[in-house]
Each structure stands twice: as C-alpha cells, then as structure tokens.
Design a protein around this motif. Structure first.
Motif, short mmCIF file in Angstrom:
data_model
loop_
_atom_site.label_atom_id
_atom_site.label_comp_id
_atom_site.label_asym_id
_atom_site.label_seq_id
_atom_site.Cartn_x
_atom_site.Cartn_y
_atom_site.Cartn_z
N PRO A 13 0.81 -1.22 0.00
CA PRO A 13 0.00 0.00 0.00
C PRO A 13 0.84 1.28 0.00
O PRO A 13 0.44 2.27 -0.61
CB PRO A 13 -0.82 -0.10 1.29
CG PRO A 13 -0.83 -1.56 1.62
CD PRO A 13 0.45 -2.11 1.10
N LEU A 17 0.47 4.25 -2.75
CA LEU A 17 0.25 5.66 -2.39
C LEU A 17 1.33 6.57 -2.98
O LEU A 17 1.03 7.68 -3.40
CB LEU A 17 0.19 5.83 -0.87
CG LEU A 17 -1.12 5.39 -0.23
CD1 LEU A 17 -1.03 5.47 1.28
CD2 LEU A 17 -2.28 6.23 -0.74
N GLU A 18 2.56 6.09 -3.03
CA GLU A 18 3.64 6.87 -3.67
C GLU A 18 3.34 7.07 -5.15
O GLU A 18 3.52 8.18 -5.68
CB GLU A 18 4.98 6.17 -3.50
CG GLU A 18 5.56 6.24 -2.10
CD GLU A 18 6.87 5.46 -1.98
OE1 GLU A 18 7.54 5.25 -3.01
OE2 GLU A 18 7.20 5.07 -0.85
N LEU A 20 0.37 6.96 -6.58
CA LEU A 20 -0.77 7.84 -6.68
C LEU A 20 -0.36 9.29 -6.43
O LEU A 20 -0.82 10.20 -7.13
CB LEU A 20 -1.86 7.42 -5.70
CG LEU A 20 -3.15 8.22 -5.74
CD1 LEU A 20 -3.78 8.21 -7.14
CD2 LEU A 20 -4.13 7.70 -4.70
N ALA A 21 0.53 9.52 -5.47
CA ALA A 21 1.02 10.88 -5.18
C ALA A 21 1.73 11.45 -6.40
O ALA A 21 1.53 12.62 -6.75
CB ALA A 21 1.94 10.87 -3.97
N VAL A 39 -3.82 13.69 -2.51
CA VAL A 39 -3.91 12.23 -2.63
C VAL A 39 -5.08 11.73 -1.80
O VAL A 39 -5.83 10.85 -2.22
CB VAL A 39 -2.58 11.56 -2.19
CG1 VAL A 39 -2.73 10.06 -2.12
CG2 VAL A 39 -1.46 11.95 -3.14
N VAL A 43 -8.14 9.29 -2.99
CA VAL A 43 -8.44 8.03 -2.30
C VAL A 43 -9.90 8.04 -1.84
O VAL A 43 -10.61 7.04 -1.99
CB VAL A 43 -7.47 7.79 -1.12
CG1 VAL A 43 -7.94 6.64 -0.26
CG2 VAL A 43 -6.06 7.54 -1.64
#
Length: 96
Positions: A13, A17-18, A20-21, A39, A43
């Motif tokens: 995860p 997230l990285e 997505l960022a 972000v 989410v």
C-alpha cells in the motif's frame, strides 16, 4: 518467483500511495486537477465510488468489478448508478 503473476491486491500500500502521489502531482502540474486536490481526496473519491456486493464464494465482500468478472449480475441499474457516481466524483476533481 514461481511464475505466477503478482496481483494488485498483493501490492504494498505504501508503494501504491507513492505512485498515486506522483500521478496527482503530475496531473496538478499539468492543470488537470482543481487547485488543492490531494492524494487523500483521490483516495476518498475512489473508495466512495466502489460499491460492495456479497461475495459469491461466501467470503465477506467482493467489489463491483470482481462481481462483474465473476459473472454475478448487478442489481438492476446498479452498474449505471455506480458509473454515474464515479463520473460525478472524478469530474469534481478536474480543473474547470
């Protein structure tokens, strides 16, 4: 590895997230997102737009895409309502 394809469900995860960022940063820099979109906003939109259905195998919950892949019919109009909600939510993130 044993030759099996790694699924996204097994992905770290923190790495997701990285990624997505980085995507949010690039989209923001390109002027494609509203000013201030984070972000966490993305989410929230993604989690709000993914309905759950009973898992046909008896496991707790399956998501709409998994249910469709398994051939489980969605409730009448449910898929269209989910797609409409996702479009509305995503449009809200776009720069005007």
């Amino acid at each position: 590895a044993d030759g099996e394809e790694e699924s996204w469900a097994d992905a770290d995860p923190a790495v997701l997230l990285e990624l997505l960022a980085a995507l949010v940063d690039r989209a923001g820099a390109a002027g494609e997102l509203r000013r201030g979109v984070t972000v966490a906003d993305v989410v929230l939109v993604l989690t709000a737009a993914v309905p759950s259905y009973p898992d046909p195998d008896g496991d707790a919950v399956a998501y709409a895409g998994a249910a469709a892949d398994a051939g489980v019919p969605a409730e009448d109009g449910q898929k269209a309502r989910c797609e409409r909600l996702l479009r509305i939510l995503l449009d809200g993130l776009r720069a005007s």
